[in-house]
Motif scaffolding. Structure first.
Motif, short mmCIF file in Angstrom:
data_model
loop_
_atom_site.label_atom_id
_atom_site.label_comp_id
_atom_site.label_asym_id
_atom_site.label_seq_id
_atom_site.Cartn_x
_atom_site.Cartn_y
_atom_site.Cartn_z
N ALA A 11 0.83 -1.20 0.00
CA ALA A 11 0.00 0.00 0.00
C ALA A 11 0.87 1.25 0.00
CB ALA A 11 -0.92 0.01 1.22
N ALA A 12 0.41 2.28 -0.70
CA ALA A 12 1.16 3.53 -0.75
C ALA A 12 1.09 4.27 0.58
CB ALA A 12 0.62 4.42 -1.86
N PHE A 13 0.01 4.04 1.32
CA PHE A 13 -0.16 4.64 2.64
C PHE A 13 -1.21 3.82 3.40
CE2 PHE A 13 -3.09 6.73 -0.25
CZ PHE A 13 -4.30 6.63 0.41
N VAL A 14 -1.26 4.03 4.69
CA VAL A 14 -2.30 3.40 5.51
C VAL A 14 -3.03 4.52 6.24
CG1 VAL A 14 -0.66 2.91 7.38
CG2 VAL A 14 -2.88 1.77 7.33
N MET A 15 -4.33 4.63 5.99
CA MET A 15 -5.15 5.65 6.64
C MET A 15 -5.84 5.03 7.85
SD MET A 15 -8.08 8.08 4.91
CE MET A 15 -6.86 8.97 3.95
N VAL A 16 -5.83 5.78 8.95
CA VAL A 16 -6.37 5.26 10.20
C VAL A 16 -7.47 6.19 10.70
CG1 VAL A 16 -5.82 4.39 12.49
CG2 VAL A 16 -4.06 4.40 10.72
N PRO A 17 -8.71 5.70 10.77
CA PRO A 17 -9.81 6.55 11.20
C PRO A 17 -9.81 6.77 12.71
CG PRO A 17 -10.61 4.34 10.86
CD PRO A 17 -9.17 4.34 10.43
N LYS A 18 -10.45 7.89 13.10
CA LYS A 18 -10.70 8.18 14.52
C LYS A 18 -9.44 8.11 15.36
CE LYS A 18 -15.46 6.57 14.05
NZ LYS A 18 -15.37 6.40 12.57
N LEU A 19 -8.34 8.53 14.79
CA LEU A 19 -7.07 8.52 15.52
C LEU A 19 -7.01 9.76 16.41
CD1 LEU A 19 -3.83 7.20 13.98
CD2 LEU A 19 -3.75 9.04 15.63
N GLU A 20 -6.59 9.57 17.65
CA GLU A 20 -6.70 10.66 18.61
C GLU A 20 -5.41 11.04 19.33
OE1 GLU A 20 -9.99 9.37 21.12
OE2 GLU A 20 -11.37 10.59 19.89
N THR A 21 -4.35 10.25 19.19
CA THR A 21 -3.10 10.58 19.86
C THR A 21 -1.91 10.17 19.00
OG1 THR A 21 -2.86 8.44 20.99
CG2 THR A 21 -4.16 10.15 22.11
N ALA A 22 -0.76 10.79 19.30
CA ALA A 22 0.47 10.40 18.63
C ALA A 22 0.87 8.98 19.01
CB ALA A 22 1.59 11.38 18.98
N GLU A 23 0.50 8.56 20.22
CA GLU A 23 0.81 7.21 20.66
C GLU A 23 0.08 6.18 19.80
OE1 GLU A 23 1.99 9.99 23.63
OE2 GLU A 23 0.02 9.72 22.69
N GLN A 24 -1.11 6.51 19.32
CA GLN A 24 -1.83 5.60 18.45
C GLN A 24 -1.16 5.49 17.08
OE1 GLN A 24 -5.83 7.19 18.59
NE2 GLN A 24 -6.41 5.84 20.27
N VAL A 25 -0.53 6.56 16.63
CA VAL A 25 0.27 6.48 15.40
C VAL A 25 1.39 5.47 15.60
CG1 VAL A 25 1.79 7.72 13.82
CG2 VAL A 25 -0.25 8.86 14.72
N ALA A 26 2.07 5.58 16.73
CA ALA A 26 3.16 4.65 17.03
C ALA A 26 2.66 3.21 17.11
CB ALA A 26 3.85 5.05 18.33
N LEU A 27 1.47 3.01 17.67
CA LEU A 27 0.90 1.68 17.77
C LEU A 27 0.65 1.08 16.39
CD1 LEU A 27 -0.49 -0.67 19.31
CD2 LEU A 27 -2.60 0.69 19.23
N VAL A 28 0.11 1.87 15.48
CA VAL A 28 -0.13 1.40 14.11
C VAL A 28 1.17 0.98 13.46
CG1 VAL A 28 -0.89 2.09 11.80
CG2 VAL A 28 -2.24 2.77 13.81
N ARG A 29 2.19 1.80 13.58
CA ARG A 29 3.48 1.50 12.96
C ARG A 29 4.11 0.24 13.57
NH1 ARG A 29 7.52 5.92 13.16
NH2 ARG A 29 8.29 5.05 11.20
N LEU A 80 -8.64 16.53 17.59
CA LEU A 80 -8.29 17.92 17.27
C LEU A 80 -7.41 18.51 18.37
CD1 LEU A 80 -8.77 20.23 15.24
CD2 LEU A 80 -10.67 20.97 16.70
N ARG A 81 -7.71 18.19 19.60
CA ARG A 81 -6.91 18.69 20.73
C ARG A 81 -5.46 18.24 20.60
NH1 ARG A 81 -5.81 16.46 25.94
NH2 ARG A 81 -5.55 18.05 27.57
N ASN A 82 -5.23 17.05 20.08
CA ASN A 82 -3.88 16.51 19.97
C ASN A 82 -3.31 16.59 18.55
OD1 ASN A 82 -3.69 15.63 22.72
ND2 ASN A 82 -5.06 13.93 22.22
N ALA A 83 -3.96 17.39 17.70
CA ALA A 83 -3.57 17.43 16.29
C ALA A 83 -2.12 17.87 16.08
CB ALA A 83 -4.50 18.37 15.52
#
Length: 271
Positions: free
Chosen positions: A86-104, A124-127
């Motif tokens: 995949a060229a990218f992976v889109m993750v819905p309803k993501l709310e924290t940078a820690e969740q980005v790390a979890l996906v990776r 949005l608060r953690n954008a």
């Protein structure tokens, strides 16, 4: 490459994948989340992964299910087993940078760029942290879910604050920002008008839910020949001045003007 347009295609409709790829969008996102009912998740995942592994265009990404949902682990495992599919992976309803790390972490070392969808007040608060997190390639504003969360409609004024926050957060993080799809596919005038406004705010592109929306959005986000010519003149004058003060057509060329010219040329493929 900056995505002017991202076209969603339902993961449960594999016959539409090639058609979506031919619609003229800069990238296509196969959707395993909202577009797929629960009883079809497994089959849609298998169909999507088979297509991604066979595709040679490099233009297709995948929206997986959210990190708190049951299908999330299986989605990540499928991507882990098919690195660079995949060229990218889109993750819905993501709310924290820690969740980005979890996906990776779940997808592994060959995880493609992560595209968080910010569609809640907490997101949005953690954008600012999300947009700057390692591995993020861009952000999508999930305006429909966000409006439902705050109890507003999707008119311009209701979402202006969220859009402004995301523009600043993504500019600081140096990542792309795509707007929510325009939901009325029978209103091309409204599509063009709102797309023109989000471009003026600083969005780099827009997502689409129908092939007919692609060409108008591409047109809005494509620099005109006159704009490209002016940007080239700005850069030529700046380079000729060798760092000194310079004017063009009676106007001072300063750093913001130079940055704007660079963005224009990048969008036009000229830089």
């Amino acid at each position: 490459m900056t995505f002017r347009t991202l076209l969603f295609v339902p993961g449960a409709r594999p016959e539409r994948f090639p058609k979506a790829g031919a619609a003229g969008a800069d990238t296509v996102c196969i959707d395993l989340e909202d577009a797929v009912p629960p009883h079809q998740k497994e089959q849609a995942r298998a169909e999507a992964m088979a297509f991604l592994q066979a595709d040679t265009s490099g233009r297709f990404g995948l929206r997986i299910n959210g990190v708190t949902t049951a299908p999330f682990a299986a989605d990540c495992e499928a991507l882990r087993a098919a690195p660079k599919s995949a060229a990218f992976v889109m993750v819905p309803k993501l709310e924290t940078a820690e969740q980005v790390a979890l996906v990776r972490e779940r997808i592994g070392p060959d995880c493609p760029p992560v595209w968080p969808v910010i569609e809640s007040p907490e997101g949005l608060r953690n954008a600012w942290d999300i947009a700057a997190a390692p591995g993020v390639g861009g952000v999508l504003f999930g305006g429909a879910d966000y409006s439902a969360e705050i109890g507003s409609d999707m008119e311009w004024d209701a979402l202006a604050f969220a859009r402004g926050q995301l523009v600043a957060a993504c500019a600081r993080g140096g990542v792309e920002l795509l707007d929510v799809p325009y939901l009325d596919i029978k209103d091309p005038e409204g599509l063009i008008a709102t797309t023109t406004r989000v471009k003026a705010m600083g969005f780099t592109g827009r997502s689409c839910i129908h092939p007919d929306q692609v060409a108008p959005v591409n047109t809005v986000f494509t620099s005109s020949p006159a704009a490209v010519a002016h940007a080239q003149r700005v850069m030529e004058a700046f380079e000729a001045a060798e760092g000194g003060a310079v004017q063009l057509d009676g106007k001072l060329i300063d750093l913001p003007v130079i940055r704007a010219a660079q963005r224009t040329l990048e969008r036009a493929g000229g830089a």
